[in-house]
Structure formats: structure tokens, C-alpha cells
Design a protein around this motif. Structure first.
Motif, PDB file in Angstrom:
ATOM      1  N   SER A  40     -62.746  61.431   2.616  1.00 50.69           N
ATOM      2  CA  SER A  40     -63.375  61.692   1.321  1.00 50.69           C
ATOM      3  C   SER A  40     -63.624  63.190   1.128  1.00 50.69           C
ATOM      4  CB  SER A  40     -64.693  60.921   1.193  1.00 50.69           C
ATOM      5  OG  SER A  40     -65.609  61.320   2.192  1.00 50.69           O
ATOM      6  N   ILE A  41     -63.730  63.929   2.236  1.00 53.17           N
ATOM      7  CA  ILE A  41     -63.884  65.383   2.128  1.00 53.17           C
ATOM      8  C   ILE A  41     -62.625  65.993   1.516  1.00 53.17           C
ATOM      9  CG2 ILE A  41     -64.280  67.521   3.408  1.00 53.17           C
ATOM     10  CD1 ILE A  41     -65.772  65.943   5.489  1.00 53.17           C
ATOM     11  N   ILE A  42     -61.466  65.405   1.834  1.00 49.25           N
ATOM     12  CA  ILE A  42     -60.220  65.879   1.236  1.00 49.25           C
ATOM     13  C   ILE A  42     -60.247  65.627  -0.268  1.00 49.25           C
ATOM     14  CG2 ILE A  42     -57.719  65.528   1.135  1.00 49.25           C
ATOM     15  CD1 ILE A  42     -57.736  64.974   4.088  1.00 49.25           C
ATOM     16  N   GLY A  43     -60.826  64.493  -0.681  1.00 51.43           N
ATOM     17  CA  GLY A  43     -60.958  64.217  -2.108  1.00 51.43           C
ATOM     18  C   GLY A  43     -61.733  65.315  -2.807  1.00 51.43           C
ATOM     19  N   ASP A  44     -62.782  65.815  -2.162  1.00 48.42           N
ATOM     20  CA  ASP A  44     -63.539  66.933  -2.720  1.00 48.42           C
ATOM     21  C   ASP A  44     -62.703  68.196  -2.722  1.00 48.42           C
ATOM     22  OD1 ASP A  44     -65.748  65.330  -3.039  1.00 48.42           O
ATOM     23  OD2 ASP A  44     -66.614  65.862  -1.102  1.00 48.42           O
ATOM     24  N   MET A  45     -61.945  68.386  -1.653  1.00 42.79           N
ATOM     25  CA  MET A  45     -61.152  69.589  -1.491  1.00 42.79           C
ATOM     26  C   MET A  45     -60.081  69.725  -2.566  1.00 42.79           C
ATOM     27  SD  MET A  45     -59.038  70.684   1.874  1.00 42.79           S
ATOM     28  CE  MET A  45     -57.674  71.809   1.764  1.00 42.79           C
ATOM     29  N   LEU A  46     -59.562  68.599  -3.013  1.00 43.03           N
ATOM     30  CA  LEU A  46     -58.524  68.640  -4.034  1.00 43.03           C
ATOM     31  C   LEU A  46     -59.037  69.260  -5.316  1.00 43.03           C
ATOM     32  CD1 LEU A  46     -56.789  65.177  -3.545  1.00 43.03           C
ATOM     33  CD2 LEU A  46     -56.212  67.386  -2.570  1.00 43.03           C
ATOM     34  N   PHE A  47     -60.356  69.311  -5.468  1.00 43.60           N
ATOM     35  CA  PHE A  47     -60.950  69.941  -6.641  1.00 43.60           C
ATOM     36  C   PHE A  47     -61.626  71.253  -6.280  1.00 43.60           C
ATOM     37  CE2 PHE A  47     -60.603  65.507  -7.639  1.00 43.60           C
ATOM     38  CZ  PHE A  47     -60.214  65.498  -8.952  1.00 43.60           C
ATOM     39  N   GLY A  48     -61.334  71.753  -5.083  1.00 41.62           N
ATOM     40  CA  GLY A  48     -61.888  73.034  -4.675  1.00 41.62           C
ATOM     41  C   GLY A  48     -63.339  72.972  -4.265  1.00 41.62           C
ATOM     42  N   GLY A  49     -63.849  71.795  -3.920  1.00 45.18           N
ATOM     43  CA  GLY A  49     -65.265  71.688  -3.606  1.00 45.18           C
ATOM     44  C   GLY A  49     -65.581  71.539  -2.135  1.00 45.18           C
ATOM     45  N   PHE A  97     -54.124  60.387  -8.334  1.00 45.18           N
ATOM     46  CA  PHE A  97     -53.809  60.609  -6.926  1.00 45.18           C
ATOM     47  C   PHE A  97     -52.479  59.981  -6.517  1.00 45.18           C
ATOM     48  CE2 PHE A  97     -58.510  61.010  -6.749  1.00 45.18           C
ATOM     49  CZ  PHE A  97     -58.587  62.262  -6.167  1.00 45.18           C
ATOM     50  N   ASN A  98     -51.562  59.800  -7.457  1.00 46.25           N
ATOM     51  CA  ASN A  98     -50.335  59.087  -7.105  1.00 46.25           C
ATOM     52  C   ASN A  98     -49.420  59.881  -6.185  1.00 46.25           C
ATOM     53  OD1 ASN A  98     -49.106  60.955  -8.806  1.00 46.25           O
ATOM     54  ND2 ASN A  98     -47.789  59.450  -9.770  1.00 46.25           N
ATOM     55  N   GLY A  99     -49.702  61.148  -5.979  1.00 47.07           N
ATOM     56  CA  GLY A  99     -48.924  61.941  -5.041  1.00 47.07           C
ATOM     57  C   GLY A  99     -49.525  61.958  -3.649  1.00 47.07           C
ATOM     58  N   PHE A 100     -50.611  61.214  -3.484  1.00 47.93           N
ATOM     59  CA  PHE A 100     -51.274  61.182  -2.185  1.00 47.93           C
ATOM     60  C   PHE A 100     -50.964  59.852  -1.518  1.00 47.93           C
ATOM     61  CE2 PHE A 100     -54.452  61.042   1.020  1.00 47.93           C
ATOM     62  CZ  PHE A 100     -54.777  62.358   1.302  1.00 47.93           C
ATOM     63  N   ARG A 101     -50.206  59.890  -0.422  1.00 47.98           N
ATOM     64  CA  ARG A 101     -49.787  58.670   0.277  1.00 47.98           C
ATOM     65  C   ARG A 101     -50.386  58.634   1.675  1.00 47.98           C
ATOM     66  NH1 ARG A 101     -43.768  59.368   0.624  1.00 47.98           N
ATOM     67  NH2 ARG A 101     -44.324  61.570   0.473  1.00 47.98           N
ATOM     68  N   VAL A 102     -50.926  57.485   2.015  1.00 50.61           N
ATOM     69  CA  VAL A 102     -51.498  57.274   3.341  1.00 50.61           C
ATOM     70  C   VAL A 102     -50.882  56.005   3.911  1.00 50.61           C
ATOM     71  CG1 VAL A 102     -53.598  56.897   4.685  1.00 50.61           C
ATOM     72  CG2 VAL A 102     -53.678  58.353   2.647  1.00 50.61           C
ATOM     73  N   ASP A 103     -50.117  56.131   4.972  1.00 48.87           N
ATOM     74  CA  ASP A 103     -49.511  54.948   5.579  1.00 48.87           C
ATOM     75  C   ASP A 103     -50.585  53.926   5.939  1.00 48.87           C
ATOM     76  OD1 ASP A 103     -47.143  56.231   5.291  1.00 48.87           O
ATOM     77  OD2 ASP A 103     -46.642  56.341   7.428  1.00 48.87           O
ATOM     78  N   LEU A 104     -50.313  52.660   5.653  1.00 46.24           N
ATOM     79  CA  LEU A 104     -51.194  51.504   5.873  1.00 46.24           C
ATOM     80  C   LEU A 104     -52.203  51.305   4.741  1.00 46.24           C
ATOM     81  CD1 LEU A 104     -52.021  51.767   9.706  1.00 46.24           C
ATOM     82  CD2 LEU A 104     -50.128  50.561   8.609  1.00 46.24           C
ATOM     83  N   SER A 105     -52.331  52.276   3.854  1.00 42.56           N
ATOM     84  CA  SER A 105     -53.288  52.157   2.749  1.00 42.56           C
ATOM     85  C   SER A 105     -52.570  51.824   1.446  1.00 42.56           C
ATOM     86  CB  SER A 105     -54.067  53.455   2.569  1.00 42.56           C
ATOM     87  OG  SER A 105     -54.884  53.397   1.418  1.00 42.56           O
ATOM     88  N   GLU A 106     -53.051  50.786   0.771  1.00 43.51           N
ATOM     89  CA  GLU A 106     -52.470  50.406  -0.515  1.00 43.51           C
ATOM     90  C   GLU A 106     -53.138  51.146  -1.667  1.00 43.51           C
ATOM     91  OE1 GLU A 106     -52.733  46.175  -0.772  1.00 43.51           O
ATOM     92  OE2 GLU A 106     -51.366  45.812   0.900  1.00 43.51           O
ATOM     93  N   THR A 107     -54.367  51.568  -1.474  1.00 48.44           N
ATOM     94  CA  THR A 107     -55.106  52.286  -2.521  1.00 48.44           C
ATOM     95  C   THR A 107     -55.766  53.524  -1.926  1.00 48.44           C
ATOM     96  OG1 THR A 107     -57.002  50.832  -2.108  1.00 48.44           O
ATOM     97  CG2 THR A 107     -55.545  50.258  -3.954  1.00 48.44           C
ATOM     98  N   PRO A 108     -54.982  54.551  -1.574  1.00 48.54           N
ATOM     99  CA  PRO A 108     -55.564  55.748  -0.943  1.00 48.54           C
ATOM    100  C   PRO A 108     -56.605  56.448  -1.796  1.00 48.54           C
ATOM    101  CG  PRO A 108     -53.268  56.113  -1.582  1.00 48.54           C
ATOM    102  CD  PRO A 108     -53.522  54.649  -1.694  1.00 48.54           C
ATOM    103  N   TRP A 109     -56.539  56.274  -3.107  1.00 51.58           N
ATOM    104  CA  TRP A 109     -57.529  56.919  -3.961  1.00 51.58           C
ATOM    105  C   TRP A 109     -58.938  56.396  -3.674  1.00 51.58           C
ATOM    106  CZ3 TRP A 109     -60.425  53.750  -7.006  1.00 51.58           C
ATOM    107  CH2 TRP A 109     -59.905  52.507  -7.334  1.00 51.58           C
ATOM    108  N   LYS A 110     -59.049  55.170  -3.190  1.00 50.67           N
ATOM    109  CA  LYS A 110     -60.369  54.640  -2.834  1.00 50.67           C
ATOM    110  C   LYS A 110     -60.956  55.407  -1.659  1.00 50.67           C
ATOM    111  CE  LYS A 110     -60.247  49.843  -4.448  1.00 50.67           C
ATOM    112  NZ  LYS A 110     -60.424  48.421  -4.035  1.00 50.67           N
ATOM    113  N   LEU A 111     -60.103  55.753  -0.709  1.00 50.10           N
ATOM    114  CA  LEU A 111     -60.559  56.521   0.447  1.00 50.10           C
ATOM    115  C   LEU A 111     -60.995  57.919   0.023  1.00 50.10           C
ATOM    116  CD1 LEU A 111     -57.663  55.572   2.913  1.00 50.10           C
ATOM    117  CD2 LEU A 111     -59.912  54.509   2.777  1.00 50.10           C
ATOM    118  N   LEU A 112     -60.288  58.494  -0.938  1.00 49.11           N
ATOM    119  CA  LEU A 112     -60.562  59.861  -1.375  1.00 49.11           C
ATOM    120  C   LEU A 112     -61.814  59.974  -2.231  1.00 49.11           C
ATOM    121  CD1 LEU A 112     -56.903  60.821  -2.289  1.00 49.11           C
ATOM    122  CD2 LEU A 112     -58.263  61.904  -0.514  1.00 49.11           C
TER     123      LEU A 112
END
Length: 333
Positions: A40-49, A97-112
Motif C-alpha cells: 500500500s506504500i507503493i500506492g501512495d508512492m504512485l502519487f508522490g506521497g 491501476f491497469n498497468g500494475f500487475r502482481v502475479d497471483l493477484s486478480e485485483t492488485p488495485w485493492k492491495l495498493l
């Protein structure tokens, strides 16, 4: 994103000896990422936070990342807008987040976005808090300008030099002992950064009542929806809320430019800003390009770290445990 396809977002590799531009991206090819706890820290990072400390995000597992990294300059940058219809907020996240892929995850945006509050969503998507009501649907307009791709070489497992501590920890993993896998993940990560793309993207979210959303969607997918008609749909005439023009990277300059150059008068009175003006006036793509960033993460692919395990049985066990934990986390988010 569709920005990344949509939008939105890849991390630039910070290999030793590279420029400060790379350091700003805070991620290295081959570094381990714990998708169960830290992603989830990466999710923040994608917005520079995110804090400017890669060790808060990734784990050090390789000692020779520079020798297994390919860098590709992206020269084909189509000057076109992406328009994505999102029937609900989940779909908007998925598109962003459609450019963010995580193997084994079907909805990586939830993790982010696990830690995002309603206020955070409103602020980072440039929309009113009221527009996040379940009664509304969304249209995402975006323009992505990718610059470089960083990726691992094809013969990664043969060339990668794992740190000795990682090798020893791998040896301790025993089939049928779940805690051995989770202990490894907590210390070194569950996935590794296989590739990412850097550049910048601008986007805007429009919020609609279902009746107008459906009307716009039918027009858009017909053969008779002109640019003029689309521009009206992407205005206060049909949109309940017109979001701000946002950017992933150089926020100040780009958003200031948008307020000045993408302003239009609504047919129902008042002024509004629309990213769609860039399609009507293509020269604006040339004006905005110099203002856009070249370091923001637009896309990323994380692969399971079990690829580095040599023993087939242990590798399978690692993957099974990790798959169960990832799926369970997604269900609980």
C-alpha cells in the motif's frame, strides 16, 4: 491507468551509480516487495506521497541488479487521449491501476489502495467527496507519456546473484511448514520487481448519474459520436461533477497549465476545465509535453520471488502458501 494503458504508473530503477532522477523513483529492478504488508506504500508512492526511502518499500535481495537490467527508450508516444467508462468506483480503481500487475493477484488495485480513506480518494483523483457516492458512475479521460522501460533480462535466474542471507533463508524453507514461507516474505518479500515504465500521465475524472452515463456510453461506442458531441458529454451539461485535471508527476506546472489552456465555457453557463480539449486542439499535446515529468512510475510488473528457488517441491509449496495469503488478503480488503 488506462492511463497506463491507463494510467497510471511505473517506478524508475535506482541502480547504483545512476542519476538522481533514478533515485527519486525509489525502486530497483529485482528488489523484493512484500505485497501482503507493504504494497500500500507503493500506492501512495504512485502519487508522490511515499517517504523517500526505498527500504520502507522494498527489500534488498540481489547484489548485482545492474547486471540483470535492460533499459528500453520508448520512442513511440501516440498523441491521443484514452477514455474509459467505469460503472463503479472499483472499476475506476481497476482502470487507473491497469498497468500494475502482481502475479497471483486478480485485483492488485485493492492491495495498493488498502489504506485509502474517502478523503484520500477524493484528493488524489481530483473529485468531490460527494461524487464518490454509490449512485454515481465515472468516465476517466487520460493522456500517458511513457519514457523508459526497465526490465530484467530473459535469463534472469542464471545471472542473478542472490545475497548470501537470502540463499540461507531459502534453505530454511520446508514443505508443509507455512511459517517458513511467511517468515521469508516478512524479511525479503513475496515478489520482485520484474519491470516498470516511467514517464508521466495526466487524467480527469467525470462523474455521472446512470442515465447520462449510459447515454454517453452508447454514443461513444456508436459510429456517429462526433468530437463535438463527446465534448458536450464531458461537460457540466451531462456530468454531475467535473473533476480537476490531475497529473502523476509535475503537478504544479501541468495543473497550472491546464487551468489556463483547457478552460471552456459551458452551454449552461460558467467555465470548466476539460482534458478533452487536447483532442479538439492537438497542438496542445506539444505544449504540455515539456511540462510533464519523466520519472513517475506508470506501470509495474511484480513476479513471485519463488522463481529463485531451485527445488521444485519447495517452489510449489512457496507458491501455494503465497497464493492463499494473497487471495485471502484481497477478499478481506
Amino acid at each position: 491507468m488506462v492511463i497506463i494503458g491507463w494510467a497510471f504508473v511505473l517506478m524508475a530503477a535506482a541502480l547504483q551509480g545512476w542519476s538522481s532522477a533514478v533515485d527519486a523513483a525509489n525502486v530497483e529492478i529485482g528488489r523484493g516487495v512484500d505485497v501482503l504488508q507493504r504494497i500500500s506504500i507503493i500506492g501512495d508512492m504512485l502519487f508522490g506521497g511515499a517517504p523517500n526511502n526505498k527500504d520502507m518499500i522494498t527489500h534488498d535481495i540481489l547484489s548485482n541488479a545492474n547486471s540483470i537490467t535492460d533499459v528500453v527508450n520508448i520512442t513511440n508516444q501516440p498523441k491521443e487521449l484514452n477514455i474509459t467508462f467505469c460503472p463503479d468506483l472499483d472499476s475506476l480503481f481497476d482502470a487507473y491501476f491497469n498497468g500494475f500487475r502482481v502475479d497471483l493477484s486478480e485485483t492488485p488495485w485493492k492491495l495498493l489502495t488498502a489504506s485509502w480513506s474517502r478523503y484520500t480518494i477524493s484528493e488524489r483523483f481530483g473529485v468531490s467527496d460527494m461524487s464518490l457516492s454509490p449512485n454515481y458512475q465515472f468516465v476517466l479521460v487520460s493522456y500517458t507519456r511513457p519514457i523508459k522501460m526497465y526490465k530484467t533480462v530473459k535469463n534472469l535466474t542464471r545471472l542473478a546473484d542472490l545475497k548470501s542471507s537470502v540463499v540461507e533463508k531459502f534453505k530454511s524453507i520446508t514443505s508443509d511448514v507455512e511459517s517458513k514461507v511467511t517468515d521469508f516474505v516478512a524479511e525479503y518479500g513475496s515478489h520482485y520487481v520484474d519491470e516498470y515504465i516511467v514517464g508521466d500521465a495526466v487524467f480527469q475524472v467525470f462523474t455521472y448519474l446512470p442515465v447520462f452515463y449510459t447515454k454517453f456510453q452508447k454514443c461513444f461506442y456508436s459510429n456517429y459520436c462526433s468530437d463535438t458531441e463527446q465534448s458536450v458529454f464531458l461537460s457540466p451539461v451531462f456530468a454531475e461533477y467535473v473533476g480537476q485535471v490531475m497529473t502523476i508527476g509535475n503537478k504544479g506546472e501541468v495543473e497550472k497549465w491546464a487551468d489556463t489552456n483547457l478552460s471552456s465555457k459551458s452551454r449552461i453557463g460558467g467555465m470548466y476545465t476539460s482534458l478533452f480539449m487536447m483532442k479538439i486542439n492537438p497542438r496542445l499535446f506539444n505544449e504540455i509535453a515539456p511540462l510533464m515529468d519523466d520519472q513517475s512510475v506508470l506501470e509495474m510488473h511484480l513476479k513471485t520471488i519463488s522463481i529463485f528457488l531451485n527445488d521444485t517441491v519447495t517452489k510449489k509449496w512457496f507458491a501455494e502458501v503465497l497464493d492463499n495469503h494473497v487471495k485471502l488478503r484481497e477478499i478481506n480488503l
